[in-house]
Design a protein around this motif. Structure first.
Motif, mmCIF file in Angstrom:
data_model
loop_
_atom_site.group_PDB
_atom_site.id
_atom_site.type_symbol
_atom_site.label_atom_id
_atom_site.label_comp_id
_atom_site.label_asym_id
_atom_site.label_seq_id
_atom_site.Cartn_x
_atom_site.Cartn_y
_atom_site.Cartn_z
ATOM 1 N N ALA A 1 -0.897 0.401 3.301
ATOM 2 C CA ALA A 1 -0.128 -0.639 2.583
ATOM 3 C C ALA A 1 1.190 -0.479 3.091
ATOM 4 C CB ALA A 1 -0.104 -0.098 1.316
ATOM 5 N N HIS A 2 1.643 0.592 3.646
ATOM 6 C CA HIS A 2 2.920 0.772 4.548
ATOM 7 C C HIS A 2 2.994 0.059 5.588
ATOM 8 C CE1 HIS A 2 5.463 3.408 1.687
ATOM 9 N NE2 HIS A 2 4.228 3.796 1.376
ATOM 10 N N CYS A 3 1.835 0.123 6.338
ATOM 11 C CA CYS A 3 1.553 -0.367 7.769
ATOM 12 C C CYS A 3 1.581 -2.075 7.411
ATOM 13 C CB CYS A 3 0.228 -0.041 8.588
ATOM 14 S SG CYS A 3 0.448 1.305 9.433
ATOM 15 N N VAL A 4 0.798 -2.557 6.593
ATOM 16 C CA VAL A 4 0.862 -3.810 6.273
ATOM 17 C C VAL A 4 2.165 -4.312 6.159
ATOM 18 C CG1 VAL A 4 -0.287 -5.714 4.661
ATOM 19 C CG2 VAL A 4 -1.760 -3.858 5.379
ATOM 20 N N LEU A 5 2.908 -3.739 5.359
ATOM 21 C CA LEU A 5 4.220 -4.177 4.912
ATOM 22 C C LEU A 5 5.120 -4.390 6.255
ATOM 23 C CD1 LEU A 5 6.474 -4.856 3.030
ATOM 24 C CD2 LEU A 5 6.926 -2.303 2.676
ATOM 25 N N ARG A 6 5.128 -3.371 6.969
ATOM 26 C CA ARG A 6 5.787 -3.163 8.225
ATOM 27 C C ARG A 6 5.509 -4.395 9.196
ATOM 28 N NH1 ARG A 6 8.692 0.257 11.885
ATOM 29 N NH2 ARG A 6 9.052 -1.021 13.685
ATOM 30 N N LEU A 7 4.240 -4.504 9.515
ATOM 31 C CA LEU A 7 3.582 -5.323 10.396
ATOM 32 C C LEU A 7 3.915 -6.912 10.085
ATOM 33 C CD1 LEU A 7 0.013 -3.687 11.167
ATOM 34 C CD2 LEU A 7 2.179 -3.747 12.532
ATOM 35 N N MET A 8 3.938 -7.041 8.696
ATOM 36 C CA MET A 8 4.162 -8.428 8.452
ATOM 37 C C MET A 8 5.689 -8.664 8.507
ATOM 38 S SD MET A 8 1.503 -9.070 5.211
ATOM 39 C CE MET A 8 2.080 -10.727 4.888
ATOM 40 N N ARG A 9 6.687 -7.674 8.118
ATOM 41 C CA ARG A 9 7.981 -7.834 8.417
ATOM 42 C C ARG A 9 8.491 -8.136 9.906
ATOM 43 N NH1 ARG A 9 10.243 -3.125 4.104
ATOM 44 N NH2 ARG A 9 10.687 -4.471 2.431
ATOM 45 N N ASP A 10 7.439 -7.526 10.819
ATOM 46 C CA ASP A 10 7.605 -7.554 12.172
ATOM 47 C C ASP A 10 7.138 -9.049 12.801
ATOM 48 O OD1 ASP A 10 8.778 -5.418 12.294
ATOM 49 O OD2 ASP A 10 7.237 -4.212 13.106
ATOM 50 N N GLY A 11 6.543 -9.639 11.867
ATOM 51 C CA GLY A 11 6.225 -11.160 12.301
ATOM 52 C C GLY A 11 4.763 -11.166 12.499
ATOM 53 N N HIS A 12 3.944 -10.217 12.337
ATOM 54 C CA HIS A 12 2.391 -10.310 12.874
ATOM 55 C C HIS A 12 1.686 -11.051 11.704
ATOM 56 C CE1 HIS A 12 3.032 -7.733 16.347
ATOM 57 N NE2 HIS A 12 3.525 -6.788 15.616
ATOM 58 N N ASP A 13 0.500 -11.493 12.194
ATOM 59 C CA ASP A 13 -0.379 -11.901 11.212
ATOM 60 C C ASP A 13 -1.419 -10.892 10.761
ATOM 61 O OD1 ASP A 13 0.472 -14.511 11.008
ATOM 62 O OD2 ASP A 13 -0.507 -14.863 12.776
ATOM 63 N N VAL A 14 -1.569 -10.563 9.619
ATOM 64 C CA VAL A 14 -2.299 -9.405 9.162
ATOM 65 C C VAL A 14 -3.284 -9.875 8.300
ATOM 66 C CG1 VAL A 14 -2.061 -7.145 8.075
ATOM 67 C CG2 VAL A 14 -0.164 -7.697 9.438
ATOM 68 N N CYS A 15 -4.636 -9.244 8.344
ATOM 69 C CA CYS A 15 -5.433 -9.320 7.220
ATOM 70 C C CYS A 15 -6.096 -7.958 7.177
ATOM 71 C CB CYS A 15 -6.844 -10.007 8.202
ATOM 72 S SG CYS A 15 -7.518 -9.548 9.477
ATOM 73 N N GLY A 16 -6.533 -7.725 5.984
ATOM 74 C CA GLY A 16 -6.873 -6.291 5.533
ATOM 75 C C GLY A 16 -8.194 -6.106 5.312
ATOM 76 N N LEU A 17 -8.724 -4.811 5.136
ATOM 77 C CA LEU A 17 -10.082 -4.455 4.413
ATOM 78 C C LEU A 17 -9.923 -3.200 3.750
ATOM 79 C CD1 LEU A 17 -13.057 -4.111 6.866
ATOM 80 C CD2 LEU A 17 -12.419 -2.322 5.404
ATOM 81 N N ASP A 18 -10.696 -3.319 2.535
ATOM 82 C CA ASP A 18 -10.515 -2.007 1.814
ATOM 83 C C ASP A 18 -11.702 -2.147 0.828
ATOM 84 O OD1 ASP A 18 -8.084 0.079 1.405
ATOM 85 O OD2 ASP A 18 -9.664 0.188 -0.341
ATOM 86 N N ASN A 19 -12.200 -1.075 0.486
ATOM 87 C CA ASN A 19 -13.413 -1.111 -0.426
ATOM 88 C C ASN A 19 -13.142 -0.686 -1.934
ATOM 89 O OD1 ASN A 19 -13.215 1.871 -0.381
ATOM 90 N ND2 ASN A 19 -15.418 2.121 -0.003
ATOM 91 N N PHE A 20 -11.638 -0.398 -2.135
ATOM 92 C CA PHE A 20 -11.211 0.003 -3.331
ATOM 93 C C PHE A 20 -12.027 1.096 -4.235
ATOM 94 C CE2 PHE A 20 -9.177 -4.067 -2.202
ATOM 95 C CZ PHE A 20 -7.916 -3.803 -2.731
ATOM 96 N N ASN A 21 -12.753 1.996 -3.178
ATOM 97 C CA ASN A 21 -13.616 2.728 -4.143
ATOM 98 C C ASN A 21 -12.737 3.695 -4.948
ATOM 99 O OD1 ASN A 21 -12.401 4.994 -2.890
ATOM 100 N ND2 ASN A 21 -13.940 5.310 -1.398
ATOM 101 N N ASP A 22 -13.460 4.487 -6.048
ATOM 102 C CA ASP A 22 -13.029 5.307 -6.929
ATOM 103 C C ASP A 22 -12.692 6.825 -6.630
ATOM 104 O OD1 ASP A 22 -15.506 6.221 -7.089
ATOM 105 O OD2 ASP A 22 -16.126 5.674 -8.937
ATOM 106 N N TYR A 23 -12.663 7.079 -5.454
ATOM 107 C CA TYR A 23 -12.361 8.377 -5.156
ATOM 108 C C TYR A 23 -11.155 8.974 -5.870
ATOM 109 C CZ TYR A 23 -10.449 12.275 -2.132
ATOM 110 O OH TYR A 23 -9.885 13.595 -1.839
ATOM 111 N N TYR A 24 -10.067 8.158 -5.964
ATOM 112 C CA TYR A 24 -8.912 8.203 -6.796
ATOM 113 C C TYR A 24 -9.103 6.794 -7.699
ATOM 114 C CZ TYR A 24 -6.062 6.424 -3.114
ATOM 115 O OH TYR A 24 -5.520 5.536 -2.014
ATOM 116 N N ASP A 25 -7.952 6.699 -8.650
ATOM 117 C CA ASP A 25 -7.662 5.464 -9.552
ATOM 118 C C ASP A 25 -7.711 4.434 -8.664
ATOM 119 O OD1 ASP A 25 -7.520 3.737 -11.336
ATOM 120 O OD2 ASP A 25 -5.755 4.795 -12.656
ATOM 121 N N PRO A 26 -8.527 3.252 -8.839
ATOM 122 C CA PRO A 26 -8.280 2.119 -7.854
ATOM 123 C C PRO A 26 -7.149 1.224 -8.262
ATOM 124 C CG PRO A 26 -10.713 2.169 -8.549
ATOM 125 C CD PRO A 26 -9.955 3.406 -9.230
#
Length: 351
Positions: free
Chosen positions: A14-39
């Motif tokens: 999440a911190h990476c996405v924030l920084r990269l978008m602020r830097d002007g990059h086009d960002v797409c993300g992937l996550d499975n939102f698993n329940d290893y901890y509270d999703p």
């Protein structure tokens, strides 16, 4: 550039996405939102990012789903992949080892295969300081051998480095592996010590310190991790013409492949770490000292000189400053009930 971040709803992601978008990059993300901890924490991280920089494409895909990952690459055609998704945690690997094989081995293979079929300019992937395992010489150097991991989690991260080298050698994929050292900061994982320790101290619960509190850790603030990644994006590794087959450097290669440590380079004793949390929380800890846990490494310290030479940057945020920022977020996000007034300074130091 067009950048794919896996584990985009995770702590570092999440911190990476924030920084990269602020830097002007086009960002797409992937996550499975698993329940290893509270999703819910993952959803809240994504909302935090979107509140600041707007929405971004975020695919809900599991790493084990090879066809879905390949389709994502076909659709978004990333120039760079920052692979941060993984099954994390040393102790959990003793309870559920197959989760690490599925996510960290088979899942990483799917990322490598998609990078091969849809060529990328740079694959940056997360490794871990845990690969140093039974090594006792510190600071840990990327030139050191890492043949004695102490947990399955560490073994999968070591395997990732080897897998990436194979694909770099066979298919010319520029691959950079990053050995993170005890990352902390706002939006961190609840299974890690900052949130666990802060919760125990704030609520007057017993704080269990393993190895009788004799550990030392090289803590690295999240902003320093993200700055390092941002600088490495446009520095894909090149084959090293100086690489010697008879005296091979473990951190470089004749292939476009490289390893870096990212750590604060100032290990802190666990009891000092607890004392700083006490200071920022304004409360004292109730401590229980316990034996060393299986899989735990005694002490960590990074030699980040290779990173500094490559990027002109090395982690610089001091632990006292970083923990202050973390505690501000922790109290705001969790709003825990506060118990047990702070002990006198002399009593606190005696811990």
């Amino acid at each position: 550039m067009n950048i794919l971040v896996t584990g985009a709803a995770g702590f570092i992601g999440a911190h990476c996405v924030l920084r990269l978008m602020r830097d002007g990059h086009d960002v797409c993300g992937l996550d499975n939102f698993n329940d290893y901890y509270d999703p819910q924490l993952k959803h809240d991280r994504v909302a935090w990012v979107q509140d600041q920089v707007g929405e971004f494409p975020l695919a809900r895909i599991d790493l084990i789903d090879a066809s879905a990952i390949d389709e994502l690459f076909q659709t978004h055609r990333p120039d760079v992949v920052i692979h941060l998704a993984a099954q994390a945690g040393v102790r959990y690997s003793l309870e559920n080892p197959r989760a690490y094989v599925d996510s960290n081995l088979a899942g990483f293979l799917n990322i490598l295969e998609s990078c091969r079929r849809h060529p990328v300019k740079h694959l940056i992937y997360a490794s871990s300081s845990s690969v140093y395992g039974a090594n006792q010489r510190t600071p840990y150097s990327v030139q050191d051998g890492v043949d004695h991991p102490l947990s399955l989690y560490a073994a999968t991260k070591k395997a990732n480095e080897s897998m990436a080298h194979c694909y770099s050698h066979l298919f010319g994929i520029p691959c950079t592996g990053l050995r993170f050292f005890t990352v902390y900061g706002p939006w961190g994982r609840p299974d890690m010590s900052p949130i666990q320790f802060a919760s125990a101290i704030a609520q007057g619960q017993v704080l269990r310190l393993f190895n009788h509190g004799e550990h030392a850790r090289d803590f690295t603030y999240i902003d320093d991790i993200v700055e390092s990644i941002a600088r490495l994006i446009e520095r894909p590794p090149q084959p090293s013409p100086q690489w010697d087959r008879e005296q091979p450097d473990p951190a470089s290669s004749l292939a476009p492949w490289r390893l870096y440590n990212i750590g604060g380079q100032h290990p802190v004793a666990l009891r000092t770490y607890v004392a700083l949390l006490e200071k920022h929380l304004g409360r004292t800890a109730r401590i229980e000292l316990l034996p060393l846990q299986p899989g735990d490494v005694l002490n960590t310290c990074a030699d980040a000189s290779d990173l500094a030479r490559a990027t002109g940057f090395q982690p610089r945020i001091e632990l006292d400053d970083g923990l202050g920022r973390f505690v501000d977020w922790f109290l705001d996000y969790y709003a825990p009930p506060i118990h047990a007034p702070l002990a006198a300074e002399s009593q606190r130091r005696s811990l």
